[in-house]
Scaffold this motif. Structure first.
Motif, PDB file in Angstrom:
ATOM      1  N   SER A 107      17.147  -7.030   9.134  1.00  0.00           N
ATOM      2  CA  SER A 107      16.435  -6.495  10.296  1.00  0.00           C
ATOM      3  C   SER A 107      15.833  -7.580  11.176  1.00  0.00           C
ATOM      4  O   SER A 107      15.244  -7.277  12.223  1.00  0.00           O
ATOM      5  N   GLY A 108      15.973  -8.840  10.775  1.00  0.00           N
ATOM      6  CA  GLY A 108      15.426  -9.932  11.570  1.00  0.00           C
ATOM      7  C   GLY A 108      13.917  -9.931  11.629  1.00  0.00           C
ATOM      8  O   GLY A 108      13.321 -10.401  12.605  1.00  0.00           O
ATOM      9  N   ALA A 109      13.285  -9.406  10.592  1.00  0.00           N
ATOM     10  CA  ALA A 109      11.825  -9.289  10.584  1.00  0.00           C
ATOM     11  C   ALA A 109      11.172 -10.646  10.345  1.00  0.00           C
ATOM     12  O   ALA A 109      11.706 -11.498   9.633  1.00  0.00           O
ATOM     13  N   HIS A 110      10.010 -10.814  10.925  1.00  0.00           N
ATOM     14  CA  HIS A 110       9.212 -12.029  10.715  1.00  0.00           C
ATOM     15  C   HIS A 110       7.825 -11.627  10.233  1.00  0.00           C
ATOM     16  O   HIS A 110       7.165 -10.786  10.856  1.00  0.00           O
ATOM     17  N   LEU A 111       7.407 -12.207   9.133  1.00  0.00           N
ATOM     18  CA  LEU A 111       6.074 -11.941   8.605  1.00  0.00           C
ATOM     19  C   LEU A 111       5.132 -13.065   8.998  1.00  0.00           C
ATOM     20  O   LEU A 111       5.462 -14.241   8.844  1.00  0.00           O
ATOM     21  N   GLY A 112       3.951 -12.684   9.474  1.00  0.00           N
ATOM     22  CA  GLY A 112       2.967 -13.687   9.872  1.00  0.00           C
ATOM     23  C   GLY A 112       2.041 -14.077   8.744  1.00  0.00           C
ATOM     24  O   GLY A 112       0.888 -14.459   8.991  1.00  0.00           O
ATOM     25  N   TYR A 113       2.531 -14.001   7.536  1.00  0.00           N
ATOM     26  CA  TYR A 113       1.736 -14.347   6.359  1.00  0.00           C
ATOM     27  C   TYR A 113       2.678 -14.741   5.232  1.00  0.00           C
ATOM     28  O   TYR A 113       3.892 -14.513   5.301  1.00  0.00           O
ATOM     29  N   THR A 114       2.134 -15.316   4.198  1.00  0.00           N
ATOM     30  CA  THR A 114       2.930 -15.726   3.042  1.00  0.00           C
ATOM     31  C   THR A 114       3.105 -14.557   2.085  1.00  0.00           C
ATOM     32  O   THR A 114       2.125 -13.944   1.656  1.00  0.00           O
ATOM     33  N   LEU A 115       4.351 -14.239   1.760  1.00  0.00           N
ATOM     34  CA  LEU A 115       4.668 -13.178   0.811  1.00  0.00           C
ATOM     35  C   LEU A 115       5.245 -13.791  -0.453  1.00  0.00           C
ATOM     36  O   LEU A 115       6.218 -14.552  -0.393  1.00  0.00           O
ATOM     37  N   THR A 116       4.645 -13.466  -1.581  1.00  0.00           N
ATOM     38  CA  THR A 116       5.132 -13.936  -2.879  1.00  0.00           C
ATOM     39  C   THR A 116       5.526 -12.727  -3.713  1.00  0.00           C
ATOM     40  O   THR A 116       4.768 -11.759  -3.811  1.00  0.00           O
ATOM     41  N   ILE A 117       6.715 -12.786  -4.308  1.00  0.00           N
ATOM     42  CA  ILE A 117       7.203 -11.681  -5.139  1.00  0.00           C
ATOM     43  C   ILE A 117       7.450 -12.197  -6.544  1.00  0.00           C
ATOM     44  O   ILE A 117       8.224 -13.141  -6.742  1.00  0.00           O
ATOM     45  N   GLU A 118       6.791 -11.584  -7.504  1.00  0.00           N
ATOM     46  CA  GLU A 118       6.955 -11.969  -8.906  1.00  0.00           C
ATOM     47  C   GLU A 118       7.590 -10.818  -9.665  1.00  0.00           C
ATOM     48  O   GLU A 118       7.016  -9.734  -9.773  1.00  0.00           O
ATOM     49  N   GLU A 119       8.789 -11.052 -10.160  1.00  0.00           N
ATOM     50  CA  GLU A 119       9.495 -10.022 -10.911  1.00  0.00           C
ATOM     51  C   GLU A 119       9.103 -10.084 -12.384  1.00  0.00           C
ATOM     52  O   GLU A 119       8.946 -11.168 -12.952  1.00  0.00           O
ATOM     53  N   LEU A 120       8.953  -8.918 -12.977  1.00  0.00           N
ATOM     54  CA  LEU A 120       8.422  -8.817 -14.330  1.00  0.00           C
ATOM     55  C   LEU A 120       9.532  -8.945 -15.370  1.00  0.00           C
ATOM     56  O   LEU A 120      10.540  -8.228 -15.310  1.00  0.00           O
ATOM     57  N   ASP A 121       9.310  -9.840 -16.327  1.00  0.00           N
ATOM     58  CA  ASP A 121      10.239 -10.018 -17.445  1.00  0.00           C
ATOM     59  C   ASP A 121       9.649  -9.514 -18.751  1.00  0.00           C
ATOM     60  O   ASP A 121      10.343  -8.961 -19.588  1.00  0.00           O
ATOM     61  N   GLU A 122       8.360  -9.739 -18.913  1.00  0.00           N
ATOM     62  CA  GLU A 122       7.692  -9.440 -20.177  1.00  0.00           C
ATOM     63  C   GLU A 122       6.545  -8.469 -19.964  1.00  0.00           C
ATOM     64  O   GLU A 122       5.971  -8.370 -18.884  1.00  0.00           O
ATOM     65  N   GLU A 123       6.197  -7.770 -21.028  1.00  0.00           N
ATOM     66  CA  GLU A 123       4.984  -6.977 -21.030  1.00  0.00           C
ATOM     67  C   GLU A 123       3.793  -7.896 -21.270  1.00  0.00           C
ATOM     68  O   GLU A 123       3.941  -9.011 -21.775  1.00  0.00           O
ATOM     69  N   GLY A 124       2.618  -7.447 -20.921  1.00  0.00           N
ATOM     70  CA  GLY A 124       1.417  -8.232 -21.169  1.00  0.00           C
ATOM     71  C   GLY A 124       0.662  -8.541 -19.893  1.00  0.00           C
ATOM     72  O   GLY A 124       0.820  -7.864 -18.867  1.00  0.00           O
ATOM     73  N   VAL A 125      -0.171  -9.574 -19.928  1.00  0.00           N
ATOM     74  CA  VAL A 125      -1.021  -9.940 -18.791  1.00  0.00           C
ATOM     75  C   VAL A 125      -0.174 -10.585 -17.697  1.00  0.00           C
ATOM     76  O   VAL A 125       0.560 -11.546 -17.949  1.00  0.00           O
ATOM     77  N   ILE A 126      -0.278 -10.050 -16.474  1.00  0.00           N
ATOM     78  CA  ILE A 126       0.466 -10.630 -15.350  1.00  0.00           C
ATOM     79  C   ILE A 126      -0.460 -11.210 -14.293  1.00  0.00           C
ATOM     80  O   ILE A 126      -0.017 -11.933 -13.403  1.00  0.00           O
ATOM     81  N   PHE A 127      -1.758 -10.888 -14.392  1.00  0.00           N
ATOM     82  CA  PHE A 127      -2.720 -11.387 -13.399  1.00  0.00           C
ATOM     83  C   PHE A 127      -4.082 -11.470 -14.054  1.00  0.00           C
ATOM     84  O   PHE A 127      -4.483 -10.573 -14.791  1.00  0.00           O
ATOM     85  N   GLU A 128      -4.805 -12.569 -13.756  1.00  0.00           N
ATOM     86  CA  GLU A 128      -6.184 -12.695 -14.227  1.00  0.00           C
ATOM     87  C   GLU A 128      -6.940 -13.662 -13.337  1.00  0.00           C
ATOM     88  O   GLU A 128      -6.435 -14.724 -12.971  1.00  0.00           O
ATOM     89  N   ASP A 129      -8.141 -13.254 -12.967  1.00  0.00           N
ATOM     90  CA  ASP A 129      -9.054 -14.163 -12.299  1.00  0.00           C
ATOM     91  C   ASP A 129     -10.440 -13.930 -12.878  1.00  0.00           C
ATOM     92  O   ASP A 129     -10.574 -13.400 -13.985  1.00  0.00           O
ATOM     93  N   ASP A 130     -11.484 -14.334 -12.169  1.00  0.00           N
ATOM     94  CA  ASP A 130     -12.827 -14.229 -12.739  1.00  0.00           C
ATOM     95  C   ASP A 130     -13.359 -12.800 -12.751  1.00  0.00           C
ATOM     96  O   ASP A 130     -14.390 -12.532 -13.375  1.00  0.00           O
ATOM     97  N   LYS A 131     -12.641 -11.854 -12.118  1.00  0.00           N
ATOM     98  CA  LYS A 131     -13.142 -10.480 -12.029  1.00  0.00           C
ATOM     99  C   LYS A 131     -12.240  -9.440 -12.685  1.00  0.00           C
ATOM    100  O   LYS A 131     -12.730  -8.413 -13.160  1.00  0.00           O
ATOM    101  N   PHE A 132     -10.926  -9.677 -12.696  1.00  0.00           N
ATOM    102  CA  PHE A 132      -9.993  -8.658 -13.156  1.00  0.00           C
ATOM    103  C   PHE A 132      -8.891  -9.234 -14.034  1.00  0.00           C
ATOM    104  O   PHE A 132      -8.505 -10.395 -13.899  1.00  0.00           O
TER     105      PHE A 132
END
Length: 310
Positions: A107-132
Protein backbone atom coordinates in the motif's frame (compact mmCIF):
# COMPACT_ATOMS: atom_id res chain seq x y z
CA UNK A 1 -6.52 0.35 35.22
CA UNK A 2 -9.54 -0.29 33.02
CA UNK A 3 -10.54 -2.65 30.23
CA UNK A 4 -12.34 -1.07 27.29
CA UNK A 5 -14.04 -3.39 24.80
CA UNK A 6 -13.85 -2.10 21.24
CA UNK A 7 -15.24 -5.23 19.59
CA UNK A 8 -16.92 -8.27 21.16
CA UNK A 9 -18.26 -10.35 18.27
CA UNK A 10 -16.99 -13.54 16.69
CA UNK A 11 -16.08 -14.30 13.09
CA UNK A 12 -17.56 -11.30 11.32
CA UNK A 13 -19.02 -7.95 12.42
CA UNK A 14 -22.71 -7.50 13.09
CA UNK A 15 -24.82 -4.40 13.71
CA UNK A 16 -24.53 -5.00 17.45
CA UNK A 17 -20.93 -6.22 17.77
CA UNK A 18 -17.75 -5.47 15.89
CA UNK A 19 -15.00 -8.07 15.70
CA UNK A 20 -12.43 -8.49 18.43
CA UNK A 21 -10.33 -5.76 20.01
CA UNK A 22 -9.74 -4.78 23.62
CA UNK A 23 -7.89 -1.79 25.08
CA UNK A 24 -6.25 -1.81 28.50
CA UNK A 25 -6.25 1.72 29.88
CA UNK A 26 -2.96 2.30 31.70
CA UNK A 27 -3.03 6.10 31.69
CA UNK A 28 -2.69 6.31 35.47
CA UNK A 29 0.01 3.63 35.61
CA UNK A 30 2.19 4.56 32.62
CA UNK A 31 0.36 7.17 30.52
CA UNK A 32 -0.45 4.76 27.70
CA UNK A 33 -2.88 2.19 26.31
CA UNK A 34 -2.19 -1.43 25.44
CA UNK A 35 -4.30 -3.05 22.71
CA UNK A 36 -5.20 -6.72 22.40
CA UNK A 37 -6.14 -7.84 18.89
CA UNK A 38 -7.25 -5.55 16.09
CA UNK A 39 -10.16 -6.85 14.05
CA UNK A 40 -11.46 -5.00 11.01
CA UNK A 41 -12.93 -1.63 11.94
CA UNK A 42 -11.04 -1.26 15.21
CA UNK A 43 -9.87 2.25 14.36
CA UNK A 44 -13.51 3.24 13.71
CA UNK A 45 -14.49 1.87 17.13
CA UNK A 46 -11.67 3.86 18.73
CA UNK A 47 -13.18 7.06 17.33
CA UNK A 48 -16.33 6.35 19.35
CA UNK A 49 -14.35 5.63 22.51
CA UNK A 50 -12.12 7.49 24.96
CA UNK A 51 -9.12 5.45 23.78
CA UNK A 52 -6.34 7.59 22.27
CA UNK A 53 -4.71 5.81 19.34
CA UNK A 54 -1.68 8.10 19.48
CA UNK A 55 -0.97 6.96 23.04
CA UNK A 56 -0.95 3.25 22.33
CA UNK A 57 2.33 1.67 23.39
CA UNK A 58 2.04 -2.09 22.85
CA UNK A 59 -0.27 -4.18 20.67
CA UNK A 60 -0.68 -7.87 21.50
CA UNK A 61 -2.14 -10.21 18.85
CA UNK A 62 -3.52 -13.54 20.05
CA UNK A 63 -3.68 -15.28 16.65
CA UNK A 64 -3.80 -14.61 12.94
CA UNK A 65 -7.46 -15.18 12.09
CA UNK A 66 -8.89 -12.23 10.19
CA UNK A 67 -11.37 -11.15 12.85
CA UNK A 68 -8.39 -10.50 15.13
CA UNK A 69 -5.94 -8.71 12.80
CA UNK A 70 -7.55 -7.35 9.61
CA UNK A 71 -7.75 -3.92 11.25
CA UNK A 72 -4.00 -3.63 11.66
CA UNK A 73 -2.94 -1.88 8.39
CA UNK A 74 -5.44 0.95 8.79
CA UNK A 75 -4.82 1.38 12.50
CA UNK A 76 -1.03 1.45 12.13
CA UNK A 77 -1.10 4.08 9.39
CA UNK A 78 -3.74 6.20 11.12
CA UNK A 79 -1.64 6.28 14.28
CA UNK A 80 0.85 8.51 12.45
CA UNK A 81 -1.89 11.03 11.63
CA UNK A 82 -3.16 11.41 15.20
CA UNK A 83 0.10 12.37 16.83
CA UNK A 84 1.46 8.88 17.40
CA UNK A 85 5.18 9.46 17.02
CA UNK A 86 6.42 7.31 19.91
CA UNK A 87 7.63 3.73 19.28
CA UNK A 88 5.01 0.99 19.04
CA UNK A 89 5.79 -2.63 19.85
CA UNK A 90 3.77 -5.63 18.71
CA UNK A 91 3.73 -9.22 19.94
CA UNK A 92 2.06 -12.14 18.20
CA UNK A 93 2.45 -15.53 16.53
CA UNK A 94 4.78 -16.32 13.66
CA UNK A 95 3.53 -14.75 10.46
CA UNK A 96 2.48 -11.47 12.06
CA UNK A 97 5.55 -9.64 10.81
CA UNK A 98 5.08 -10.87 7.24
CA UNK A 99 1.40 -9.85 7.27
CA UNK A 100 2.09 -6.34 8.53
CA UNK A 101 5.15 -5.67 6.39
CA UNK A 102 3.43 -6.94 3.24
CA UNK A 103 0.34 -4.79 3.82
CA UNK A 104 2.42 -1.67 4.45
CA UNK A 105 4.74 -2.31 1.50
CA UNK A 106 2.02 -3.06 -1.05
CA UNK A 107 0.00 0.00 0.00
CA UNK A 108 3.03 2.30 0.05
CA UNK A 109 2.30 3.26 3.64
CA UNK A 110 4.73 5.32 5.68
CA UNK A 111 4.80 5.22 9.46
CA UNK A 112 6.00 8.27 11.35
CA UNK A 113 7.23 6.17 14.24
CA UNK A 114 9.32 3.10 14.96
CA UNK A 115 7.41 -0.19 14.77
CA UNK A 116 8.91 -3.31 16.32
CA UNK A 117 7.32 -6.74 15.86
CA UNK A 118 8.31 -9.64 18.07
CA UNK A 119 7.01 -13.04 17.06
CA UNK A 120 6.41 -15.54 19.84
CA UNK A 121 8.34 -18.81 19.92
CA UNK A 122 8.10 -19.83 23.55
CA UNK A 123 5.63 -19.62 26.38
CA UNK A 124 6.59 -17.58 29.43
CA UNK A 125 7.60 -13.98 30.16
CA UNK A 126 7.73 -11.79 27.04
CA UNK A 127 7.82 -8.35 28.66
CA UNK A 128 8.98 -6.92 31.98
CA UNK A 129 9.80 -3.51 33.33
CA UNK A 130 9.64 -1.87 36.75
CA UNK A 131 5.81 -1.90 36.76
CA UNK A 132 4.51 -4.87 34.77
CA UNK A 133 5.21 -8.44 33.73
CA UNK A 134 3.49 -10.02 30.73
CA UNK A 135 3.43 -13.80 30.34
CA UNK A 136 1.99 -15.88 27.55
CA UNK A 137 0.84 -19.46 27.06
CA UNK A 138 -0.49 -21.43 24.10
CA UNK A 139 -4.19 -22.09 23.90
CA UNK A 140 -6.10 -24.73 21.92
CA UNK A 141 -7.42 -23.34 18.65
CA UNK A 142 -7.32 -24.25 14.95
CA UNK A 143 -4.15 -22.23 14.46
CA UNK A 144 -1.46 -21.17 16.90
CA UNK A 145 -3.06 -18.92 19.49
CA UNK A 146 -1.81 -17.28 22.67
CA UNK A 147 -3.27 -15.85 25.83
CA UNK A 148 -1.67 -13.05 27.83
CA UNK A 149 -1.34 -12.59 31.60
CA UNK A 150 -0.59 -9.00 32.66
CA UNK A 151 0.72 -8.71 36.22
CA UNK A 152 1.17 -5.36 37.90
CA UNK A 153 4.08 -5.43 40.33
CA UNK A 154 3.33 -4.72 43.98
CA UNK A 155 3.53 -1.09 45.00
CA UNK A 156 5.54 -0.01 48.05
CA UNK A 157 3.52 0.37 51.22
CA UNK A 158 2.52 3.79 52.53
CA UNK A 159 4.77 5.76 54.84
CA UNK A 160 3.40 5.82 58.41
CA UNK A 161 3.19 9.59 58.70
CA UNK A 162 1.36 9.63 62.03
CA UNK A 163 3.97 7.41 63.64
CA UNK A 164 6.78 9.67 62.43
CA UNK A 165 5.01 12.80 63.67
CA UNK A 166 4.56 11.21 67.11
CA UNK A 167 8.33 10.70 67.24
CA UNK A 168 8.93 14.30 66.23
CA UNK A 169 10.59 13.46 62.94
CA UNK A 170 10.72 16.67 60.87
CA UNK A 171 9.08 16.50 57.45
CA UNK A 172 11.37 16.79 54.47
CA UNK A 173 14.06 14.71 52.76
CA UNK A 174 14.20 12.27 55.70
CA UNK A 175 10.67 11.10 54.89
CA UNK A 176 11.72 10.21 51.36
CA UNK A 177 14.67 8.17 52.59
CA UNK A 178 12.55 6.34 55.13
CA UNK A 179 9.95 5.51 52.47
CA UNK A 180 12.74 3.89 50.48
CA UNK A 181 13.49 1.70 53.48
CA UNK A 182 16.77 3.42 54.27
CA UNK A 183 18.23 4.03 57.70
CA UNK A 184 18.49 7.67 58.76
CA UNK A 185 19.95 9.58 61.68
CA UNK A 186 17.96 12.45 63.17
CA UNK A 187 19.55 15.74 64.28
CA UNK A 188 19.26 14.59 67.91
CA UNK A 189 21.25 11.43 67.19
CA UNK A 190 18.39 8.95 67.08
CA UNK A 191 18.61 6.34 64.34
CA UNK A 192 15.53 5.10 62.52
CA UNK A 193 15.09 2.19 60.13
CA UNK A 194 12.75 2.90 57.23
CA UNK A 195 11.51 -0.70 57.32
CA UNK A 196 9.78 0.12 60.60
CA UNK A 197 7.78 2.98 59.12
CA UNK A 198 6.49 1.59 55.83
CA UNK A 199 3.26 -0.39 55.62
CA UNK A 200 2.75 -3.66 53.77
CA UNK A 201 3.13 -3.52 49.98
CA UNK A 202 -0.03 -2.93 47.97
CA UNK A 203 -0.70 -6.04 45.85
CA UNK A 204 -0.58 -5.53 42.11
CA UNK A 205 -3.51 -6.41 39.87
CA UNK A 206 -3.62 -9.32 37.42
CA UNK A 207 -5.53 -9.23 34.13
CA UNK A 208 -5.71 -12.21 31.78
CA UNK A 209 -6.84 -11.81 28.17
CA UNK A 210 -7.20 -14.97 26.12
CA UNK A 211 -7.53 -15.49 22.41
CA UNK A 212 -9.88 -18.03 20.82
CA UNK A 213 -9.70 -21.38 22.59
CA UNK A 214 -11.36 -24.51 23.78
CA UNK A 215 -11.44 -25.22 27.50
CA UNK A 216 -7.77 -26.02 28.12
CA UNK A 217 -4.99 -26.22 30.69
CA UNK A 218 -3.10 -23.29 29.18
CA UNK A 219 -6.05 -21.01 29.86
CA UNK A 220 -6.34 -22.20 33.47
CA UNK A 221 -2.61 -21.77 34.03
CA UNK A 222 -2.68 -18.16 32.85
CA UNK A 223 -5.89 -17.36 34.75
CA UNK A 224 -4.66 -18.61 38.13
CA UNK A 225 -5.74 -16.12 40.82
CA UNK A 226 -6.41 -13.35 38.31
CA UNK A 227 -8.45 -10.30 39.26
CA UNK A 228 -10.08 -10.37 35.83
CA UNK A 229 -10.22 -13.11 33.20
CA UNK A 230 -11.38 -12.23 29.69
CA UNK A 231 -12.44 -15.46 27.99
CA UNK A 232 -14.24 -16.15 24.74
CA UNK A 233 -17.77 -17.59 24.91
CA UNK A 234 -18.67 -18.09 21.27
CA UNK A 235 -21.50 -20.53 21.95
CA UNK A 236 -24.03 -21.61 24.57
CA UNK A 237 -23.87 -25.03 26.18
CA UNK A 238 -26.49 -26.30 23.69
CA UNK A 239 -23.86 -25.84 20.95
CA UNK A 240 -21.07 -27.63 22.84
CA UNK A 241 -20.42 -30.03 19.94
CA UNK A 242 -20.10 -27.13 17.50
CA UNK A 243 -17.82 -25.25 19.87
CA UNK A 244 -15.51 -28.24 20.25
CA UNK A 245 -15.46 -28.95 16.50
CA UNK A 246 -14.28 -25.40 15.75
CA UNK A 247 -11.95 -25.06 18.77
CA UNK A 248 -14.10 -22.51 20.56
CA UNK A 249 -15.57 -22.27 24.05
CA UNK A 250 -19.06 -22.13 25.49
CA UNK A 251 -20.13 -19.86 28.33
CA UNK A 252 -19.89 -22.85 30.65
CA UNK A 253 -16.34 -23.61 29.45
CA UNK A 254 -15.35 -20.02 30.26
CA UNK A 255 -16.96 -20.22 33.69
CA UNK A 256 -15.22 -23.51 34.45
CA UNK A 257 -11.84 -21.98 33.64
CA UNK A 258 -12.55 -18.98 35.88
CA UNK A 259 -13.81 -21.11 38.76
CA UNK A 260 -11.08 -23.74 38.62
CA UNK A 261 -8.34 -21.12 38.27
CA UNK A 262 -9.65 -19.03 41.15
CA UNK A 263 -10.13 -15.93 39.01
CA UNK A 264 -12.22 -13.23 40.65
CA UNK A 265 -14.18 -11.72 37.76
CA UNK A 266 -14.97 -13.37 34.43
CA UNK A 267 -15.77 -11.28 31.36
CA UNK A 268 -17.04 -13.19 28.32
CA UNK A 269 -16.55 -11.87 24.81
CA UNK A 270 -16.29 -13.11 21.19
CA UNK A 271 -20.00 -13.99 21.01
CA UNK A 272 -21.50 -15.59 17.91
CA UNK A 273 -23.92 -13.30 16.06
CA UNK A 274 -26.66 -15.92 16.61
CA UNK A 275 -26.97 -14.61 20.18
CA UNK A 276 -29.03 -11.45 20.37
CA UNK A 277 -31.33 -9.99 23.04
CA UNK A 278 -32.54 -12.60 25.52
CA UNK A 279 -30.14 -15.18 24.07
CA UNK A 280 -27.22 -13.19 25.48
CA UNK A 281 -28.83 -13.31 28.91
CA UNK A 282 -28.98 -17.11 28.57
CA UNK A 283 -25.19 -17.22 28.13
CA UNK A 284 -24.73 -15.08 31.22
CA UNK A 285 -27.04 -17.22 33.35
CA UNK A 286 -25.19 -20.37 32.28
CA UNK A 287 -21.89 -18.89 33.40
CA UNK A 288 -23.22 -17.44 36.65
CA UNK A 289 -24.47 -20.86 37.71
CA UNK A 290 -20.81 -21.89 37.91
CA UNK A 291 -18.95 -18.61 38.54
CA UNK A 292 -21.08 -15.95 40.18
CA UNK A 293 -18.94 -12.90 39.33
CA UNK A 294 -19.45 -13.15 35.57
CA UNK A 295 -20.20 -10.52 32.92
CA UNK A 296 -20.78 -10.38 29.18
CA UNK A 297 -18.95 -7.60 27.39
CA UNK A 298 -20.56 -5.42 24.80
CA UNK A 299 -19.01 -2.96 22.37
CA UNK A 300 -17.82 0.32 23.89
CA UNK A 301 -18.24 -1.00 27.44
CA UNK A 302 -15.60 -0.63 30.13
CA UNK A 303 -14.69 -2.51 33.28
CA UNK A 304 -12.54 -0.94 35.99
CA UNK A 305 -10.04 -3.15 37.81
CA UNK A 306 -9.79 -1.89 41.37
CA UNK A 307 -6.61 -2.26 43.36
CA UNK A 308 -6.68 -4.84 46.14
CA UNK A 309 -6.00 -3.34 49.53
CA UNK A 310 -3.86 -5.57 51.77
Amino acid sequence: MELYFLGTGAGMPSKQRNVTSIALNLLDERGTYWLFDCGEGTQHQIMHSPVKLGRTEILFVTHLHGDHLYGLPGLLTSRSYVGGDTPLKMFGPKGLKRFVETALEVSGAHLGYTLTIEELDEEGVIFEDDKFIVETARLEHRIECFGYRITEKDLPGKLMMDKLKELGVPAGPLYGKLKQGEQVELPDGRKLDGQDFVGAPLPGRVVVILGDTRYCEGAKRLARGADVLVHEATFSQAKQDLAYAFDHATSIDAARVAEEAGAKSLIMTHLSSRYQGDDVEELLLEAKAIHGDSYIAKDLWSFEIHRKMS
